[in-house]
Motif scaffolding. Structure first.
Motif, short mmCIF file in Angstrom:
data_model
loop_
_atom_site.label_atom_id
_atom_site.label_comp_id
_atom_site.label_asym_id
_atom_site.label_seq_id
_atom_site.Cartn_x
_atom_site.Cartn_y
_atom_site.Cartn_z
N LEU A 28 0.86 -1.19 0.00
CA LEU A 28 0.00 0.00 0.00
C LEU A 28 0.89 1.24 0.00
O LEU A 28 0.60 2.24 0.64
CB LEU A 28 -0.90 0.01 1.24
CG LEU A 28 -1.89 -1.15 1.37
CD1 LEU A 28 -2.64 -1.05 2.70
CD2 LEU A 28 -2.88 -1.14 0.23
N THR A 29 2.00 1.13 -0.70
CA THR A 29 3.02 2.17 -0.58
C THR A 29 3.09 3.12 -1.77
O THR A 29 3.70 4.18 -1.67
CB THR A 29 4.41 1.53 -0.44
OG1 THR A 29 4.63 0.69 -1.58
CG2 THR A 29 4.51 0.69 0.81
N ILE A 30 2.49 2.74 -2.89
CA ILE A 30 2.78 3.48 -4.12
C ILE A 30 2.00 4.80 -4.19
O ILE A 30 0.81 4.84 -3.95
CB ILE A 30 2.51 2.61 -5.36
CG1 ILE A 30 3.52 1.47 -5.38
CG2 ILE A 30 2.60 3.42 -6.64
CD1 ILE A 30 3.37 0.53 -6.54
N GLY A 31 2.72 5.86 -4.53
CA GLY A 31 2.12 7.19 -4.58
C GLY A 31 1.77 7.63 -5.98
O GLY A 31 1.94 8.79 -6.33
N GLU A 32 1.31 6.71 -6.79
CA GLU A 32 0.85 7.14 -8.12
C GLU A 32 -0.40 6.36 -8.50
O GLU A 32 -0.63 5.26 -8.00
CB GLU A 32 1.95 6.97 -9.17
CG GLU A 32 2.32 5.54 -9.50
CD GLU A 32 3.30 5.45 -10.67
OE1 GLU A 32 3.01 6.07 -11.70
OE2 GLU A 32 4.33 4.77 -10.54
N PRO A 33 -1.23 6.94 -9.37
CA PRO A 33 -2.49 6.29 -9.72
C PRO A 33 -2.29 4.88 -10.26
O PRO A 33 -1.28 4.60 -10.90
CB PRO A 33 -3.07 7.20 -10.81
CG PRO A 33 -2.44 8.52 -10.59
CD PRO A 33 -1.07 8.23 -10.06
#
Lengths: 157, 390
Positions: free
Chosen positions: B36-41
Protein backbone atom coordinates in the motif's frame (compact mmCIF):
# COMPACT_ATOMS: atom_id res chain seq x y z
CA UNK A 1 -29.45 3.18 -7.24
CA UNK A 2 -27.78 3.31 -10.65
CA UNK A 3 -24.49 3.51 -8.77
CA UNK A 4 -25.02 0.11 -7.21
CA UNK A 5 -25.86 -1.42 -10.57
CA UNK A 6 -22.80 0.15 -12.16
CA UNK A 7 -20.57 -1.19 -9.40
CA UNK A 8 -22.02 -4.69 -9.74
CA UNK A 9 -21.78 -4.57 -13.49
CA UNK A 10 -18.08 -3.79 -13.20
CA UNK A 11 -17.37 -6.28 -10.43
CA UNK A 12 -20.06 -8.73 -9.36
CA UNK A 13 -17.86 -10.16 -6.64
CA UNK A 14 -18.27 -7.09 -4.43
CA UNK A 15 -19.96 -8.22 -1.24
CA UNK A 16 -22.93 -6.48 0.34
CA UNK A 17 -20.56 -5.39 3.13
CA UNK A 18 -18.17 -3.74 0.69
CA UNK A 19 -20.99 -2.15 -1.26
CA UNK A 20 -22.56 -0.80 1.90
CA UNK A 21 -19.37 1.07 2.74
CA UNK A 22 -18.83 2.28 -0.78
CA UNK A 23 -22.35 3.62 -1.09
CA UNK A 24 -22.80 4.67 2.52
CA UNK A 25 -25.84 2.49 3.12
CA UNK A 26 -26.72 -0.23 5.64
CA UNK A 27 -25.72 -3.78 4.68
CA UNK A 28 -29.32 -4.90 5.08
CA UNK A 29 -30.52 -2.20 2.75
CA UNK A 30 -27.99 -3.19 0.09
CA UNK A 31 -29.05 -6.83 0.38
CA UNK A 32 -32.70 -5.84 -0.01
CA UNK A 33 -32.02 -3.70 -3.06
CA UNK A 34 -30.01 -6.44 -4.75
CA UNK A 35 -32.70 -8.97 -3.94
CA UNK A 36 -35.30 -6.71 -5.47
CA UNK A 37 -33.19 -6.21 -8.59
CA UNK A 38 -32.88 -9.96 -8.91
CA UNK A 39 -36.59 -10.48 -8.36
CA UNK A 40 -37.54 -7.80 -10.87
CA UNK A 41 -35.13 -9.21 -13.41
CA UNK A 42 -33.00 -6.06 -13.50
CA UNK A 43 -30.03 -8.15 -12.43
CA UNK A 44 -30.28 -11.35 -14.43
CA UNK A 45 -27.17 -13.21 -13.44
CA UNK A 46 -23.49 -13.17 -12.43
CA UNK A 47 -20.75 -14.73 -14.52
CA UNK A 48 -16.99 -14.83 -14.80
CA UNK A 49 -15.29 -13.69 -17.98
CA UNK A 50 -13.09 -16.58 -19.10
CA UNK A 51 -10.41 -16.55 -21.75
CA UNK A 52 -10.74 -20.16 -22.93
CA UNK A 53 -7.77 -19.75 -25.25
CA UNK A 54 -5.59 -19.88 -22.17
CA UNK A 55 -6.99 -23.29 -21.22
CA UNK A 56 -6.97 -26.79 -22.74
CA UNK A 57 -10.63 -26.66 -23.56
CA UNK A 58 -11.52 -26.94 -27.22
CA UNK A 59 -13.53 -23.90 -28.05
CA UNK A 60 -14.78 -21.97 -31.04
CA UNK A 61 -17.39 -19.30 -31.35
CA UNK A 62 -19.16 -17.80 -34.30
CA UNK A 63 -21.39 -14.91 -35.15
CA UNK A 64 -24.27 -15.93 -37.35
CA UNK A 65 -26.43 -13.57 -39.33
CA UNK A 66 -29.94 -14.88 -39.83
CA UNK A 67 -32.61 -13.66 -42.20
CA UNK A 68 -36.12 -14.64 -41.24
CA UNK A 69 -39.63 -14.07 -42.41
CA UNK A 70 -41.54 -12.34 -39.64
CA UNK A 71 -44.73 -14.10 -38.54
CA UNK A 72 -48.11 -12.48 -38.51
CA UNK A 73 -48.90 -11.05 -35.03
CA UNK A 74 -45.75 -12.52 -33.51
CA UNK A 75 -43.13 -10.53 -35.42
CA UNK A 76 -39.69 -11.93 -34.67
CA UNK A 77 -40.33 -12.98 -31.08
CA UNK A 78 -41.52 -16.51 -31.69
CA UNK A 79 -38.67 -17.33 -33.98
CA UNK A 80 -36.20 -15.71 -31.64
CA UNK A 81 -37.47 -17.89 -28.83
CA UNK A 82 -37.00 -20.99 -30.92
CA UNK A 83 -33.39 -20.01 -31.48
CA UNK A 84 -32.38 -18.79 -28.06
CA UNK A 85 -33.62 -21.90 -26.36
CA UNK A 86 -30.73 -23.85 -27.81
CA UNK A 87 -28.09 -23.92 -25.05
CA UNK A 88 -25.26 -23.42 -27.53
CA UNK A 89 -26.65 -19.98 -28.41
CA UNK A 90 -24.85 -17.51 -26.16
CA UNK A 91 -26.41 -14.28 -27.40
CA UNK A 92 -29.18 -13.33 -29.73
CA UNK A 93 -30.00 -9.86 -30.98
CA UNK A 94 -32.63 -8.43 -33.29
CA UNK A 95 -30.79 -6.16 -35.68
CA UNK A 96 -31.43 -3.32 -38.02
CA UNK A 97 -29.82 -3.49 -41.45
CA UNK A 98 -29.24 -6.21 -43.97
CA UNK A 99 -30.30 -9.17 -41.83
CA UNK A 100 -32.69 -9.69 -38.94
CA UNK A 101 -31.13 -11.70 -36.15
CA UNK A 102 -27.53 -11.96 -35.01
CA UNK A 103 -26.56 -14.79 -32.76
CA UNK A 104 -23.37 -15.79 -31.11
CA UNK A 105 -22.85 -19.46 -30.71
CA UNK A 106 -20.22 -21.52 -28.94
CA UNK A 107 -19.07 -25.00 -29.73
CA UNK A 108 -16.13 -27.34 -29.34
CA UNK A 109 -15.17 -27.39 -32.99
CA UNK A 110 -16.03 -25.67 -36.23
CA UNK A 111 -17.68 -28.89 -37.30
CA UNK A 112 -19.98 -28.78 -34.33
CA UNK A 113 -20.98 -25.20 -35.09
CA UNK A 114 -21.49 -26.00 -38.75
CA UNK A 115 -23.67 -28.93 -37.74
CA UNK A 116 -25.80 -26.65 -35.57
CA UNK A 117 -26.32 -24.22 -38.41
CA UNK A 118 -27.14 -26.84 -40.99
CA UNK A 119 -29.23 -29.15 -38.88
CA UNK A 120 -30.91 -26.93 -36.37
CA UNK A 121 -30.85 -23.28 -37.34
CA UNK A 122 -31.38 -23.42 -41.10
CA UNK A 123 -34.18 -25.91 -40.78
CA UNK A 124 -36.31 -23.70 -38.56
CA UNK A 125 -39.42 -22.58 -40.37
CA UNK A 126 -39.28 -18.94 -41.50
CA UNK A 127 -35.45 -18.87 -41.47
CA UNK A 128 -34.62 -17.91 -45.02
CA UNK A 129 -30.83 -17.46 -44.94
CA UNK A 130 -27.82 -17.69 -42.64
CA UNK A 131 -24.24 -16.46 -42.82
CA UNK A 132 -21.71 -17.88 -40.39
CA UNK A 133 -18.63 -15.92 -39.33
CA UNK A 134 -16.19 -17.78 -37.14
CA UNK A 135 -14.40 -15.79 -34.47
CA UNK A 136 -10.68 -16.07 -35.05
CA UNK A 137 -9.58 -14.16 -32.01
CA UNK A 138 -11.27 -12.36 -29.19
CA UNK A 139 -9.65 -9.02 -28.37
CA UNK A 140 -12.23 -7.56 -26.03
CA UNK A 141 -15.52 -8.75 -24.62
CA UNK A 142 -17.91 -7.09 -22.18
CA UNK A 143 -15.45 -4.27 -21.65
CA UNK A 144 -12.60 -6.62 -20.76
CA UNK A 145 -9.48 -6.79 -22.91
CA UNK A 146 -8.25 -10.32 -23.62
CA UNK A 147 -4.54 -10.72 -23.30
CA UNK A 148 -1.90 -11.28 -20.66
CA UNK A 149 -3.08 -10.68 -17.08
CA UNK A 150 -2.39 -7.16 -15.89
CA UNK A 151 0.82 -6.81 -13.96
CA UNK A 152 1.32 -3.85 -11.67
CA UNK A 153 4.54 -2.42 -13.03
CA UNK A 154 4.57 0.71 -10.93
CA UNK A 155 7.82 1.09 -9.06
CA UNK A 156 8.23 2.48 -5.60
CA UNK A 157 9.13 6.12 -6.11
CA UNK B 1 44.05 8.84 -6.24
CA UNK B 2 41.07 11.07 -6.66
CA UNK B 3 39.74 12.57 -3.49
CA UNK B 4 36.01 12.29 -4.12
CA UNK B 5 35.21 14.00 -0.89
CA UNK B 6 36.93 17.08 -2.19
CA UNK B 7 35.42 16.62 -5.61
CA UNK B 8 31.79 16.42 -4.55
CA UNK B 9 29.62 19.18 -3.18
CA UNK B 10 29.52 18.96 0.58
CA UNK B 11 25.98 20.27 0.66
CA UNK B 12 24.78 17.49 -1.60
CA UNK B 13 26.76 14.79 0.18
CA UNK B 14 25.26 15.91 3.46
CA UNK B 15 21.70 15.59 2.16
CA UNK B 16 19.96 12.73 3.89
CA UNK B 17 18.55 10.19 1.43
CA UNK B 18 14.77 10.21 1.35
CA UNK B 19 13.35 8.28 4.30
CA UNK B 20 10.82 6.65 2.06
CA UNK B 21 13.66 5.29 -0.08
CA UNK B 22 15.09 3.22 2.73
CA UNK B 23 11.81 1.43 3.23
CA UNK B 24 11.36 0.86 -0.46
CA UNK B 25 14.81 -0.69 -0.72
CA UNK B 26 13.79 -3.17 1.94
CA UNK B 27 10.69 -3.97 -0.12
CA UNK B 28 12.61 -4.51 -3.32
CA UNK B 29 13.93 -7.95 -2.36
CA UNK B 30 10.64 -9.35 -1.08
CA UNK B 31 8.23 -11.42 -3.10
CA UNK B 32 4.41 -11.38 -3.25
CA UNK B 33 4.11 -8.39 -0.97
CA UNK B 34 0.70 -6.78 -0.72
CA UNK B 35 1.82 -3.20 -0.91
CA UNK B 36 0.00 0.00 0.00
CA UNK B 37 3.02 2.17 -0.58
CA UNK B 38 2.78 3.48 -4.12
CA UNK B 39 2.12 7.19 -4.58
CA UNK B 40 0.85 7.14 -8.12
CA UNK B 41 -2.49 6.29 -9.72
CA UNK B 42 -3.20 2.66 -10.57
CA UNK B 43 -5.12 3.84 -13.62
CA UNK B 44 -3.52 3.98 -17.03
CA UNK B 45 -3.54 7.33 -18.83
CA UNK B 46 -6.89 7.46 -20.69
CA UNK B 47 -6.61 6.19 -24.26
CA UNK B 48 -7.65 9.42 -25.98
CA UNK B 49 -4.77 11.19 -24.22
CA UNK B 50 -2.27 8.53 -25.21
CA UNK B 51 -3.62 8.69 -28.74
CA UNK B 52 -3.02 12.43 -28.97
CA UNK B 53 0.61 11.81 -28.05
CA UNK B 54 0.93 9.02 -30.61
CA UNK B 55 -0.57 11.22 -33.28
CA UNK B 56 1.93 13.96 -32.52
CA UNK B 57 4.75 11.45 -32.99
CA UNK B 58 3.25 10.15 -36.22
CA UNK B 59 3.18 13.67 -37.55
CA UNK B 60 6.79 14.11 -36.59
CA UNK B 61 6.27 16.77 -33.93
CA UNK B 62 9.52 15.98 -32.22
CA UNK B 63 11.05 19.44 -31.98
CA UNK B 64 11.68 21.65 -28.93
CA UNK B 65 8.76 23.81 -27.96
CA UNK B 66 9.14 27.36 -26.73
CA UNK B 67 10.77 27.42 -23.28
CA UNK B 68 7.54 27.97 -21.45
CA UNK B 69 5.61 25.34 -23.40
CA UNK B 70 3.39 25.28 -26.49
CA UNK B 71 0.97 28.14 -26.95
CA UNK B 72 -1.92 25.65 -27.06
CA UNK B 73 -1.01 24.09 -23.76
CA UNK B 74 -0.44 27.39 -21.98
CA UNK B 75 -3.80 28.60 -23.29
CA UNK B 76 -5.47 25.44 -22.01
CA UNK B 77 -3.81 25.73 -18.60
CA UNK B 78 -4.85 29.34 -18.38
CA UNK B 79 -8.47 28.58 -19.23
CA UNK B 80 -8.44 25.63 -16.83
CA UNK B 81 -7.35 27.92 -13.97
CA UNK B 82 -10.14 30.29 -14.91
CA UNK B 83 -12.77 27.56 -15.27
CA UNK B 84 -11.90 25.75 -12.06
CA UNK B 85 -10.66 28.45 -9.73
CA UNK B 86 -11.73 31.75 -11.31
CA UNK B 87 -8.07 32.73 -11.51
CA UNK B 88 -6.60 34.83 -14.31
CA UNK B 89 -3.16 33.90 -15.58
CA UNK B 90 -1.88 35.34 -18.82
CA UNK B 91 -0.82 32.36 -20.96
CA UNK B 92 1.87 34.53 -22.56
CA UNK B 93 3.94 35.18 -19.48
CA UNK B 94 2.34 33.76 -16.33
CA UNK B 95 2.25 30.06 -17.19
CA UNK B 96 5.31 27.80 -17.51
CA UNK B 97 5.07 24.16 -18.51
CA UNK B 98 7.52 22.14 -16.42
CA UNK B 99 8.90 18.62 -16.19
CA UNK B 100 6.38 17.39 -13.66
CA UNK B 101 5.22 19.20 -10.55
CA UNK B 102 8.66 18.45 -9.15
CA UNK B 103 10.46 20.84 -11.48
CA UNK B 104 7.79 23.43 -10.77
CA UNK B 105 8.59 23.19 -7.07
CA UNK B 106 12.31 23.30 -7.75
CA UNK B 107 12.33 26.42 -9.92
CA UNK B 108 9.89 28.18 -7.60
CA UNK B 109 12.11 27.64 -4.58
CA UNK B 110 15.25 28.52 -6.51
CA UNK B 111 13.71 31.76 -7.73
CA UNK B 112 12.82 32.84 -4.20
CA UNK B 113 15.35 31.48 -1.72
CA UNK B 114 18.86 32.62 -0.87
CA UNK B 115 21.31 31.49 1.79
CA UNK B 116 20.08 32.47 5.22
CA UNK B 117 16.45 32.79 4.22
CA UNK B 118 13.83 30.91 6.16
CA UNK B 119 11.14 28.79 4.58
CA UNK B 120 8.13 27.62 6.55
CA UNK B 121 7.09 24.06 5.84
CA UNK B 122 4.08 22.27 7.35
CA UNK B 123 4.96 18.69 8.31
CA UNK B 124 4.46 15.96 7.46
CA UNK B 125 4.64 16.66 3.78
CA UNK B 126 6.17 15.42 0.56
CA UNK B 127 9.87 14.81 0.81
CA UNK B 128 11.34 17.21 -1.76
CA UNK B 129 10.91 20.68 -0.25
CA UNK B 130 13.44 20.38 2.53
CA UNK B 131 16.42 19.12 0.48
CA UNK B 132 15.84 21.78 -2.17
CA UNK B 133 15.80 24.49 0.48
CA UNK B 134 18.92 23.01 2.04
CA UNK B 135 20.75 23.03 -1.29
CA UNK B 136 19.90 26.71 -1.59
CA UNK B 137 21.34 27.36 1.84
CA UNK B 138 17.93 28.29 3.23
CA UNK B 139 16.73 27.18 6.62
CA UNK B 140 13.57 25.12 6.94
CA UNK B 141 11.23 25.94 9.79
CA UNK B 142 8.94 22.96 10.27
CA UNK B 143 5.45 23.34 11.61
CA UNK B 144 4.19 19.99 12.77
CA UNK B 145 0.51 19.83 11.89
CA UNK B 146 -1.60 18.00 14.43
CA UNK B 147 -4.25 15.32 14.30
CA UNK B 148 -6.57 17.41 16.49
CA UNK B 149 -6.38 20.15 13.82
CA UNK B 150 -7.01 17.59 11.09
CA UNK B 151 -3.40 18.07 10.01
CA UNK B 152 -4.14 21.57 8.79
CA UNK B 153 -1.82 24.53 9.13
CA UNK B 154 -3.39 27.01 11.56
CA UNK B 155 -2.94 30.80 11.41
CA UNK B 156 -1.62 30.80 14.98
CA UNK B 157 1.08 28.25 14.18
CA UNK B 158 2.03 30.16 11.08
CA UNK B 159 2.20 33.48 12.88
CA UNK B 160 4.45 32.02 15.57
CA UNK B 161 6.87 30.65 12.96
CA UNK B 162 7.36 33.89 11.05
CA UNK B 163 10.60 35.82 11.63
CA UNK B 164 12.13 38.75 9.75
CA UNK B 165 14.04 36.14 7.73
CA UNK B 166 10.95 34.31 6.51
CA UNK B 167 10.86 34.40 2.75
CA UNK B 168 8.56 31.61 1.71
CA UNK B 169 5.65 29.53 2.95
CA UNK B 170 5.19 26.12 1.34
CA UNK B 171 1.54 25.18 1.30
CA UNK B 172 1.26 21.52 0.33
CA UNK B 173 -2.49 20.90 0.36
CA UNK B 174 -4.22 18.53 -0.42
CA UNK B 175 -1.44 16.93 1.51
CA UNK B 176 0.73 13.94 0.89
CA UNK B 177 0.87 11.93 3.23
CA UNK B 178 -2.04 13.00 5.46
CA UNK B 179 -4.76 13.68 2.88
CA UNK B 180 -5.59 16.91 4.72
CA UNK B 181 -7.06 19.83 2.79
CA UNK B 182 -7.58 23.52 3.54
CA UNK B 183 -11.01 25.08 3.09
CA UNK B 184 -11.63 28.62 1.91
CA UNK B 185 -12.21 29.79 5.49
CA UNK B 186 -8.98 28.21 6.67
CA UNK B 187 -7.08 29.74 3.77
CA UNK B 188 -8.53 33.11 4.69
CA UNK B 189 -7.10 32.73 8.17
CA UNK B 190 -3.68 32.03 6.69
CA UNK B 191 -4.06 34.94 4.26
CA UNK B 192 -4.80 37.25 7.19
CA UNK B 193 -1.43 36.39 8.68
CA UNK B 194 0.43 36.89 5.40
CA UNK B 195 -1.25 40.08 4.28
CA UNK B 196 1.10 43.00 4.81
CA UNK B 197 4.19 40.76 4.91
CA UNK B 198 6.68 40.18 2.12
CA UNK B 199 6.34 36.41 2.28
CA UNK B 200 5.80 34.41 -0.90
CA UNK B 201 3.67 31.27 -1.07
CA UNK B 202 4.52 28.12 -2.94
CA UNK B 203 1.17 26.36 -3.21
CA UNK B 204 1.69 22.76 -4.29
CA UNK B 205 -1.68 21.85 -5.77
CA UNK B 206 -0.79 18.63 -7.54
CA UNK B 207 -3.72 16.86 -5.81
CA UNK B 208 -6.22 19.69 -6.44
CA UNK B 209 -8.48 17.47 -8.54
CA UNK B 210 -8.55 14.75 -5.92
CA UNK B 211 -10.69 16.09 -3.12
CA UNK B 212 -13.78 14.36 -1.85
CA UNK B 213 -16.92 16.07 -0.72
CA UNK B 214 -15.78 19.61 -1.45
CA UNK B 215 -13.89 21.30 -4.23
CA UNK B 216 -10.32 22.44 -3.88
CA UNK B 217 -9.74 26.13 -3.21
CA UNK B 218 -6.40 27.71 -4.05
CA UNK B 219 -4.80 30.25 -1.73
CA UNK B 220 -4.44 32.43 -4.84
CA UNK B 221 -8.22 32.81 -4.84
CA UNK B 222 -8.12 34.62 -1.50
CA UNK B 223 -8.03 38.40 -1.65
CA UNK B 224 -4.54 39.81 -2.08
CA UNK B 225 -2.85 36.40 -2.28
CA UNK B 226 -2.43 35.81 -6.01
CA UNK B 227 0.26 38.47 -6.23
CA UNK B 228 2.49 36.50 -3.84
CA UNK B 229 1.53 32.96 -4.83
CA UNK B 230 3.29 30.50 -7.09
CA UNK B 231 1.01 27.60 -7.93
CA UNK B 232 2.84 24.38 -8.74
CA UNK B 233 0.64 21.73 -10.24
CA UNK B 234 0.59 19.06 -12.91
CA UNK B 235 -1.10 16.21 -14.69
CA UNK B 236 0.34 13.20 -12.86
CA UNK B 237 -2.27 12.59 -10.22
CA UNK B 238 -5.46 13.94 -11.80
CA UNK B 239 -5.05 12.36 -15.22
CA UNK B 240 -2.94 9.36 -14.25
CA UNK B 241 0.00 10.76 -16.21
CA UNK B 242 2.95 10.31 -13.86
CA UNK B 243 5.39 8.97 -16.44
CA UNK B 244 4.74 11.82 -18.87
CA UNK B 245 6.40 14.28 -16.49
CA UNK B 246 4.00 17.14 -17.10
CA UNK B 247 3.67 19.93 -14.61
CA UNK B 248 3.22 23.65 -14.63
CA UNK B 249 3.68 26.89 -12.80
CA UNK B 250 1.12 29.67 -12.58
CA UNK B 251 2.47 32.86 -11.06
CA UNK B 252 2.44 36.62 -11.52
CA UNK B 253 4.59 37.67 -14.46
CA UNK B 254 7.24 39.30 -12.32
CA UNK B 255 7.87 35.97 -10.52
CA UNK B 256 7.33 33.78 -13.58
CA UNK B 257 9.92 35.71 -15.56
CA UNK B 258 12.67 34.72 -13.09
CA UNK B 259 11.55 31.11 -12.87
CA UNK B 260 11.51 30.88 -16.64
CA UNK B 261 15.22 31.77 -16.70
CA UNK B 262 16.07 28.78 -14.51
CA UNK B 263 13.83 26.51 -16.56
CA UNK B 264 15.34 27.85 -19.77
CA UNK B 265 18.92 27.17 -18.76
CA UNK B 266 18.40 23.88 -16.92
CA UNK B 267 15.63 22.19 -18.87
CA UNK B 268 15.07 24.05 -22.15
CA UNK B 269 11.48 22.83 -22.45
CA UNK B 270 9.23 20.07 -21.18
CA UNK B 271 8.89 16.98 -23.41
CA UNK B 272 6.99 17.90 -26.57
CA UNK B 273 5.11 14.62 -26.90
CA UNK B 274 3.83 14.98 -23.35
CA UNK B 275 2.66 18.51 -24.05
CA UNK B 276 0.44 17.26 -26.86
CA UNK B 277 -1.01 14.69 -24.48
CA UNK B 278 -1.58 17.35 -21.83
CA UNK B 279 -3.53 19.55 -24.23
CA UNK B 280 -5.86 16.64 -24.95
CA UNK B 281 -6.20 15.95 -21.21
CA UNK B 282 -7.31 19.50 -20.49
CA UNK B 283 -9.62 19.71 -23.49
CA UNK B 284 -11.40 16.38 -23.14
CA UNK B 285 -10.37 14.81 -19.85
CA UNK B 286 -12.88 16.14 -17.34
CA UNK B 287 -14.92 12.96 -17.42
CA UNK B 288 -11.86 10.77 -16.87
CA UNK B 289 -10.97 12.76 -13.78
CA UNK B 290 -14.53 12.40 -12.55
CA UNK B 291 -14.47 8.62 -12.92
CA UNK B 292 -11.11 8.24 -11.21
CA UNK B 293 -12.09 10.56 -8.38
CA UNK B 294 -15.27 8.56 -7.75
CA UNK B 295 -13.28 5.37 -7.65
CA UNK B 296 -10.68 6.81 -5.24
CA UNK B 297 -13.48 8.06 -3.05
CA UNK B 298 -15.09 4.63 -2.85
CA UNK B 299 -11.80 3.14 -1.78
CA UNK B 300 -11.20 5.93 0.72
CA UNK B 301 -14.55 5.35 2.39
CA UNK B 302 -14.02 1.61 2.29
CA UNK B 303 -10.64 1.84 4.03
CA UNK B 304 -11.80 4.39 6.59
CA UNK B 305 -14.63 2.07 7.54
CA UNK B 306 -12.23 -0.87 7.54
CA UNK B 307 -9.85 0.85 9.96
CA UNK B 308 -12.73 1.78 12.18
CA UNK B 309 -13.79 -1.87 12.38
CA UNK B 310 -10.28 -3.04 13.13
CA UNK B 311 -9.95 -0.38 15.80
CA UNK B 312 -7.27 1.79 14.21
CA UNK B 313 -7.90 5.52 14.59
CA UNK B 314 -7.71 7.27 11.30
CA UNK B 315 -8.17 10.91 10.46
CA UNK B 316 -10.82 11.34 7.80
CA UNK B 317 -8.69 12.50 4.90
CA UNK B 318 -10.50 14.63 2.36
CA UNK B 319 -7.93 14.76 -0.40
CA UNK B 320 -5.16 13.00 -2.37
CA UNK B 321 -5.19 9.19 -2.29
CA UNK B 322 -3.70 8.54 1.09
CA UNK B 323 -4.90 7.74 4.57
CA UNK B 324 -2.77 8.50 7.58
CA UNK B 325 -3.83 6.16 10.37
CA UNK B 326 -2.57 6.53 13.91
CA UNK B 327 -0.75 3.36 14.88
CA UNK B 328 0.87 4.81 17.99
CA UNK B 329 -1.29 2.94 20.46
CA UNK B 330 0.15 -0.46 19.61
CA UNK B 331 3.36 0.26 21.46
CA UNK B 332 5.64 0.06 18.43
CA UNK B 333 7.45 2.82 16.61
CA UNK B 334 6.17 3.50 13.10
CA UNK B 335 9.22 1.80 11.64
CA UNK B 336 8.78 -1.27 13.84
CA UNK B 337 5.09 -1.47 12.99
CA UNK B 338 5.71 -1.19 9.25
CA UNK B 339 8.70 -3.51 9.34
CA UNK B 340 6.89 -6.25 11.30
CA UNK B 341 3.78 -5.94 9.15
CA UNK B 342 6.04 -6.41 6.16
CA UNK B 343 8.07 -9.33 7.44
CA UNK B 344 5.35 -11.16 9.34
CA UNK B 345 2.35 -10.50 7.08
CA UNK B 346 3.89 -9.55 3.74
CA UNK B 347 2.02 -6.28 3.71
CA UNK B 348 3.81 -3.00 3.09
CA UNK B 349 2.87 0.46 4.32
CA UNK B 350 5.05 3.55 4.62
CA UNK B 351 6.01 4.47 8.19
CA UNK B 352 5.08 8.06 9.00
CA UNK B 353 8.69 8.83 9.91
CA UNK B 354 9.60 8.55 6.23
CA UNK B 355 8.10 12.05 6.10
CA UNK B 356 10.11 13.33 9.05
CA UNK B 357 10.13 12.92 12.81
CA UNK B 358 6.64 14.38 13.04
CA UNK B 359 5.34 11.22 11.38
CA UNK B 360 6.12 9.07 14.42
CA UNK B 361 3.02 7.14 15.44
CA UNK B 362 1.54 7.22 11.96
CA UNK B 363 1.68 5.41 8.65
CA UNK B 364 0.85 6.38 5.11
CA UNK B 365 -1.58 4.13 3.31
CA UNK B 366 -2.05 4.64 -0.41
CA UNK B 367 -5.35 3.59 -1.90
CA UNK B 368 -4.20 3.77 -5.48
CA UNK B 369 -4.98 0.05 -5.65
CA UNK B 370 -7.89 -2.14 -6.67
CA UNK B 371 -10.62 -2.93 -4.14
CA UNK B 372 -9.54 -6.55 -4.15
CA UNK B 373 -6.02 -5.56 -3.26
CA UNK B 374 -7.22 -3.23 -0.52
CA UNK B 375 -9.50 -5.89 0.95
CA UNK B 376 -6.61 -8.32 1.11
CA UNK B 377 -4.35 -5.72 2.71
CA UNK B 378 -6.95 -4.84 5.33
CA UNK B 379 -7.23 -8.51 6.29
CA UNK B 380 -3.49 -8.67 6.79
CA UNK B 381 -3.41 -5.50 8.86
CA UNK B 382 -6.29 -6.78 10.97
CA UNK B 383 -4.54 -10.09 11.61
CA UNK B 384 -1.33 -8.28 12.57
CA UNK B 385 -3.07 -5.83 14.88
CA UNK B 386 -4.81 -8.74 16.63
CA UNK B 387 -1.47 -10.24 17.57
CA UNK B 388 -0.36 -6.88 18.99
CA UNK B 389 -3.39 -6.70 21.25
CA UNK B 390 -2.81 -10.09 22.82
Amino acid sequence: MDKLLKLLEDDATLTAEQLSVMLDKEVGEIKNIIEKYEKDGVVLGYKAIVDWDKTDREYVSALIEVKVMPQRDRGFDKIAEKIYNYPEVQSLYLMSGGFDLALIIEGKTMKEVAYFVAQKLATIEYVTATATHFVLRKYKDKGVIYGPAHIDERGNI
Amino acid sequence: MINYEKMLSKTVCDLKPSGIRRFFDMLADMKDVISLTIGEPDFITPWHIREAAIESLEKGKTYYTSNSGTVDLRNEISSYMKRKFQLDYNPKNEVIVTVGGSEAIDIAMRAILEPGDEVILPCPSFVCYEPIATMLGAKVININTKAENKFKLTPEELKAAITPKTKLLVLPFPNNPTGAILTREELEGIADVLRGTNIAILSDEIYAELTYGRKHVSIAQIDGMQERTIIASGFSKAYAMTGWRMGYICAPEILARQMLKIHQFAIMCAPTVSQFAAVEALRNGDEDVEIMRAEYNRRRVFLLEGFKKIGIDCFEAEGAFYLYPNIGKFGLTSEEFASRLLHEYNCAIVPGTAFGECGEGYARISYAYSMKHLTLALEKIEAFVKTLRK
